[in-house]
Motif scaffolding. Structure first.
Motif, short mmCIF file in Angstrom:
data_model
loop_
_atom_site.label_atom_id
_atom_site.label_comp_id
_atom_site.label_asym_id
_atom_site.label_seq_id
_atom_site.Cartn_x
_atom_site.Cartn_y
_atom_site.Cartn_z
N LEU A 189 -9.83 -9.02 10.69
CA LEU A 189 -9.76 -8.65 9.28
C LEU A 189 -8.99 -7.35 9.05
O LEU A 189 -8.66 -7.02 7.90
N ALA A 190 -8.69 -6.62 10.12
CA ALA A 190 -7.94 -5.38 9.99
C ALA A 190 -6.43 -5.61 9.92
O ALA A 190 -5.68 -4.68 9.62
N LEU A 191 -5.97 -6.83 10.19
CA LEU A 191 -4.54 -7.10 10.23
C LEU A 191 -3.80 -6.72 8.95
O LEU A 191 -2.68 -6.20 9.02
N PRO A 192 -4.36 -6.96 7.75
CA PRO A 192 -3.61 -6.59 6.54
C PRO A 192 -3.30 -5.11 6.42
O PRO A 192 -2.41 -4.73 5.66
N PHE A 193 -4.02 -4.27 7.16
CA PHE A 193 -3.84 -2.82 7.03
C PHE A 193 -2.89 -2.26 8.08
O PHE A 193 -2.54 -1.08 8.02
N ARG A 223 0.32 -2.97 8.72
CA ARG A 223 1.69 -2.71 8.28
C ARG A 223 1.80 -1.41 7.49
O ARG A 223 2.67 -0.58 7.76
N GLY A 224 0.89 -1.23 6.52
CA GLY A 224 0.93 0.00 5.74
C GLY A 224 0.68 1.22 6.59
O GLY A 224 1.32 2.26 6.42
N LEU A 225 -0.28 1.11 7.54
CA LEU A 225 -0.58 2.25 8.41
C LEU A 225 0.60 2.55 9.32
O LEU A 225 0.98 3.71 9.51
N GLY A 226 1.19 1.50 9.89
CA GLY A 226 2.33 1.70 10.78
C GLY A 226 3.49 2.38 10.07
O GLY A 226 4.12 3.30 10.61
N ARG A 227 3.78 1.95 8.84
CA ARG A 227 4.88 2.56 8.09
C ARG A 227 4.56 4.03 7.75
O ARG A 227 5.45 4.89 7.79
N ALA A 228 3.30 4.30 7.43
CA ALA A 228 2.93 5.67 7.08
C ALA A 228 3.09 6.61 8.28
O ALA A 228 3.59 7.73 8.15
N HIS A 254 -5.88 3.09 4.73
CA HIS A 254 -5.54 1.99 5.65
C HIS A 254 -6.12 2.25 7.04
O HIS A 254 -6.65 1.33 7.69
N LEU A 255 -5.99 3.47 7.51
CA LEU A 255 -6.51 3.82 8.84
C LEU A 255 -8.02 3.61 8.91
O LEU A 255 -8.54 3.01 9.85
N LEU A 256 -8.75 4.10 7.91
CA LEU A 256 -10.20 4.03 7.95
C LEU A 256 -10.69 2.59 7.83
O LEU A 256 -11.67 2.21 8.49
N LEU A 257 -10.03 1.77 7.03
CA LEU A 257 -10.42 0.36 6.94
C LEU A 257 -10.14 -0.37 8.24
O LEU A 257 -10.95 -1.18 8.71
#
Length: 407
Positions: free
Chosen positions: A164-168, A170-175, A3-6
């Motif tokens: 386009l990075a918005l979908p990633f 939430r997952g990155l923030g939670r991680a 998620h971070l790299l994308l």
């Protein structure tokens, strides 16, 4: 990490694409060289301001919302900028993009450190740096060619890629939230020595960084204006960014094995020689491509290599208890230098010529190399070896210290 790299890839793609095009759009609208340089200076000034405010944003909004805010601020102003080429519109939208970029640079480096497995922070930081370098290597050199082949507003609108990075986010923030407790992170960030003492210890690496990023910012901003044909601008920017990326990685490895002073002096002198060649090349309206490219390769090596070495050197001098202060100071030095170089070279081109501006930068690099050569090792932080040499640093600190820059 995926998620971070994308997220980083999409966000820095939008940033890299518009870095040379926004000043060109300002010139298209009637701005002079100083106005074009002011665009990049505004971008870097708001980036620095945002970097100082990220901790407050994280405390109030949390990781997910802060990441989303950064992506939106970096991406959404690009289509608005494409609607008009007046300087005030370009400066306003560029300022908003700078706030987004500042948020993402701090959050990206912090997330990398948080998500790295034990004992592999260096590998994670290297992967992060590689993903950052790819958009700059590809899109920054290609931007002038795209602008020549397509209507410039269309290319500018593509700067909305960070959305386009918005979908990633939430997952990155939670991680990141799962890997670091916010209260513990806040307590860790406030420890260490007084800020003034840390800044005194790392002053020389920061001055070196400020100078070399000023030269790099000037090249990235004005190459489309002084390179002549679009194909020449593409080739010049590609060689400059590719050389910088390779040097950034290679010198990060060398900085862990050798004393920093000889490396810094060599890169400063090489960069100064490169700037002198660029100054000679751009004296005429049709610069000799071979001379220009040779100068940019030499400068690119210094630009990329000194980013890594000054970062490692600053951390060694500051000591392991002052990582937060050192990281913020280094990032501010990087972005301030990029904006300052664009502004000053634009002013020099307006008052005299591009050639004169590059000649002054060349002399400044040689002067700083002499200062570095004659200076002492400087004050040392805790965990640093007797000569201020990264190779002599505390092994426990080596396992946690990033080996490459945050950018």
């Amino acid at each position: 990490m995926v998620h971070l790299l994308l997220l980083v890839f999409f966000c820095f793609s939008g940033f890299a694409l518009l870095l040379p095009l926004s000043p060109q759009w300002a010139v298209h609208g009637g701005a002079d060289e100083f106005g074009a340089g002011l665009v990049t200076a505004t971008l870097m000034a708001t980036t620095v301001l945002a970097q100082l405010l990220v901790r407050t944003a994280l405390r109030r909004l949390g990781w997910t919302r802060t990441l989303a805010l950064g992506a939106l601020l970096l991406g959404l102003p690009a289509p608005v900028q494409a609607l008009g080429d007046s300087l005030w519109v370009i400066l306003l939208t560029t300022a908003l993009r700078g706030f987004g970029f500042g948020i993402l640079t701090v959050c990206g480096s912090s997330a990398t450190a948080a998500l790295a497995p034990p004992g592999r922070r260096g590998a994670a930081t290297g992967l992060y740096g590689l993903v950052l370098s790819v958009p700059q290597m590809v899109l920054t050199p290609a931007a002038p060619a795209l602008a020549a082949a397509l209507p410039l507003p269309v290319v500018l609108a593509c700067g909305a890629l960070p959305v386009l990075a918005l979908p990633f986010t939430r997952g990155l923030g939670r991680a990141v939230d799962a890997c670091t407790g916010a209260p513990a992170a806040e307590r860790a960030a406030t420890g260490g020595d007084p800020t003034a003492g840390v800044l005194r210890r790392i002053l020389l690496p920061l001055v070196t960084l400020l100078l070399v990023t000023s030269a790099g910012g000037a090249v990235l901003t004005f190459t489309p204006q002084f390179a002549g044909r679009p194909a020449s601008a593409v080739t010049a920017l590609f060689l400059f960014t590719a050389t910088a990326a390779v040097a950034r990685w290679g010198c990060g490895v060398l900085a862990d094995r050798f004393a920093p002073r000889p490396l810094v002096c060599t890169l400063l002198v090489g960069g100064g020689a490169g700037l002198a060649l660029v100054a000679v090349a751009v004296r005429s309206g049709h610069p000799p491509l071979a001379v220009l490219l040779a100068g940019l390769v030499l400068l690119g090596a210094g630009y990329g290599g000194l980013q890594s070495i000054t970062f490692v050197q600053a951390f060694d001098r500051a000591g392991p208890g002052n990582r937060h202060t050192t990281s913020v100071a280094w990032n501010i030095g990087y972005d301030s230098g990029t904006g300052l170089g664009s502004l000053l070279l634009g002013l020099a081109a307006q008052v005299a010529t591009f050639s004169a501006g590059f000649a002054v930068l060349s002399a400044a690099m040689v002067l700083v190399a002499a200062v570095v050569l004659t200076a002492g090792n400087g004050p040392r932080g805790k965990g640093t070896g007797p000569a201020g040499d990264p190779a002599d640093a505390d092994p426990a600190d080596r396992g946690t210290r990033p080996s490459l820059s945050d950018h």
